[in-house]
Motif scaffolding. Structure first.
Motif: not given
Length: 530
Positions: A166, A382, A151
């Motif tokens: 990510f 995410s 990340i």
């Protein structure tokens, strides 16, 4: 529907990075899938209660997914609290190059984050995160990590300035490399309960590999974000507390062509839609040929090949390597009653947003078990893909330009008006119906509306909203800044569904609609003329 399973503390790759004073209280994970994605769940808002299927802690061997049932609703399982917390390891941010200055004055990031074209201006903006530098860890924002090195800040690929990348590496399982938690304000005071509302907007980009479900065996579709309970100074709220129930934007099944939204983290037993079953999607049942609309406002079906197109438009489908924009609206009535609103807009890069999800009578869960604020106040970003047993490729997801406000945020880098919301009907007589809405596009700028277009369809939402939505006809327009229109052509006994959008010289905004899931024949934007 997706479920987020616990990260086994013995997993050699797992490192969870949270605030030290509250790390032991974290409840990791979160369930769910969207739009009936996991075939083991019930048939939708009015369907039967599904039985969640537990998902084991991820291991190198694949975790099978449930076999499909005839009706489309997933059945994820909540995640237990971790038994131990590994020693926190701070992420290693990559060197941050000098950000590229934002471009374009029309609804640019600089303007949006300052409140330009947000009703109420700067006072309506509660907080923002540009990701132009790597987010420092504090009580407002922090990471929960498996692999800190994956990340990073990326200034070569960004909506503007820099972005948060990510990296999804070959062999990663469901939650890897981790996720980013962001409370709505630095002092944790900006939380939302009964009688309050908020809007969250962020931008996202997908590597092409993310859109091929074959790359992610046993996955149930990747999440975009989870809106959940806000932290307090002493308790870090879990993502799956149902205090209140999470609001999740997610890919509609593994390899699905478009996103959708679901609510609650495994709660079931309520009598209203969105409380009846855990991870219940906002999908509209009662569609012809036993279908469902997984994007109910846009008309995208759960089942293809049953007479409803899945083309974009009117569906909103993913496109790789573009910066699309997601905006979610949560308006809380009273928890546990069908008087709250859930909405989701999404925009292709450089285009006005489209409303794809609307539930005008949502029943939002809040069972009081979270132990933190008990109100909405945090978002997690995410690429979590529940049950995914090991990525077969290297891929990536980027996030940028995250902000929260108390009124609708304008679409990035377009000159069309900020879209209206909160459609309702009133003063219904035997030959007239008053259509009402809340305008967001009189802010003293060139992007203000020059009027509104009002459209009507004969029938209810199940008849009118399936793509291509050809049944709507414009029945009138208004002057600039209007907030209502009287339809004087209504006919006794007819059923009508209405929608409204703003316009100016640059084009049209997204529509405002009001689809009910818990009401009767006259509810939201639909009415039977007496």
């Amino acid at each position: 529907m997706l479920k987020r399973t616990d990260f086994n503390s013995s997993l050699a790759k797992a490192v969870i990075f949270v605030l030290a004073l509250t790390a032991a209280s974290l409840v990791l994970g979160c369930g769910g899938v969207g739009g009936g994605a996991n075939a083991a769940q019930s048939s939708g808002p009015s369907g039967s209660t599904p039985t969640p299927t537990p998902t084991p802690t991820p291991t190198p061997s694949p975790t099978p997914t449930p076999k499909p049932t005839p009706k489309p609703s997933p059945s994820p399982t909540p995640t237990p609290a971790p038994t131990a917390t590994p020693t926190p390891t701070p992420p290693s941010p990559t060197p941050t190059p000098t950000p590229v200055p934002p471009t374009g004055p029309t609804n640019s990031w600089v303007n949006r984050s300052a409140g330009v074209n947000v009703p109420g201006g700067a006072l309506s903006v509660l907080g923002s995160q540009s990701f132009d530098s790597f987010p420092g860890t504090n009580k407002q924002q922090y990471f929960q990590l498996y692999d800190p090195l994956s990340i990073t800040t990326d200034c070569s690929i960004a909506a503007d300035g820099c972005s948060l990348k990510f990296a999804i590496l070959k062999g990663y399982q469901q939650g890897e490399p981790g996720w980013f938690d962001w409370n709505f304000s630095s002092d944790l005071s900006k939380t939302f309960g009964a009688g309050q509302e908020f809007f969250v907007q962020y931008r996202e980009r997908l590597d092409p590999g993310m859109l091929n479900g074959a790359n992610f065996p046993n996955g149930e579709g990747f999440k975009h974000s989870i809106i959940t309970e806000g932290d307090t100074n002493t308790v870090v709220a879990g993502d799956c507390s149902n205090s209140p129930g999470e609001v999740v934007t997610i890919q509609d099944q593994n390899g699905g062509a478009f996103p959708t939204l679901y609510h609650n983290c495994g709660f079931s037993g309520g009598s209203f839609a969105f409380m009846q079953a855990g991870y219940q999607p906002v999908n509209l049942g009662g569609i012809a040929n036993s279908n469902f609309l997984d994007q109910n406002a846009a008309g995208c079906p759960h089942y293809s090949g049953r007479g409803i197109p899945t083309t974009d438009p009117t569906c909103w489908n993913y496109a790789a390597n573009e910066w699309f924009t997601i905006q979610v609206h949560v308006k809380v009535g009273t928890f546990g009653n069908p008087n709250s609103v859930l909405e989701m807009w999404i925009a292709h890069q450089g285009q006005p947003a489209r409303l794809i999800i609307n539930a005008a009578d949502s029943a939002l869960v809040n069972n009081g078990t979270g132990g933190a604020s008990g109100k909405y106040g945090k978002i997690s970003l995410s690429a979590y893909n529940t049950a995914m047993s090991g990525s077969l490729v290297d891929s990536a997801v980027w996030f940028d330009d995250l902000m929260v406000a108390t009124r609708r945020i304008p679409d990035p880098n377009v000159a069309t008006p900020n879209a209206p919301d909160s459609l309702s009907l009133s003063n219904v007589t035997t030959n007239s119906v008053t259509v009402n809405w809340r305008g967001n596009s009189q802010n003293g700028t060139a992007e203000d509306d020059t009027g509104f277009s009002v459209e009507r369809c004969t029938g209810n939402g199940q008849a009118c909203f399936p793509s291509p939505q050809s049944g709507f006809t414009q029945i009138g327009t208004t002057a600039a800044g209007a907030s209502s229109f009287v339809d004087q052509t209504a006919v006794h006994g007819a059923t009508y569904t209405y929608r409204v959008r703003a316009h100016n010289a640059a084009g049209n905004s997204a529509y405002a609609i009001a689809q009910c899931f818990n009401g009767g024949t006259s509810c939201g934007g639909t009415v039977v003329v007496p």
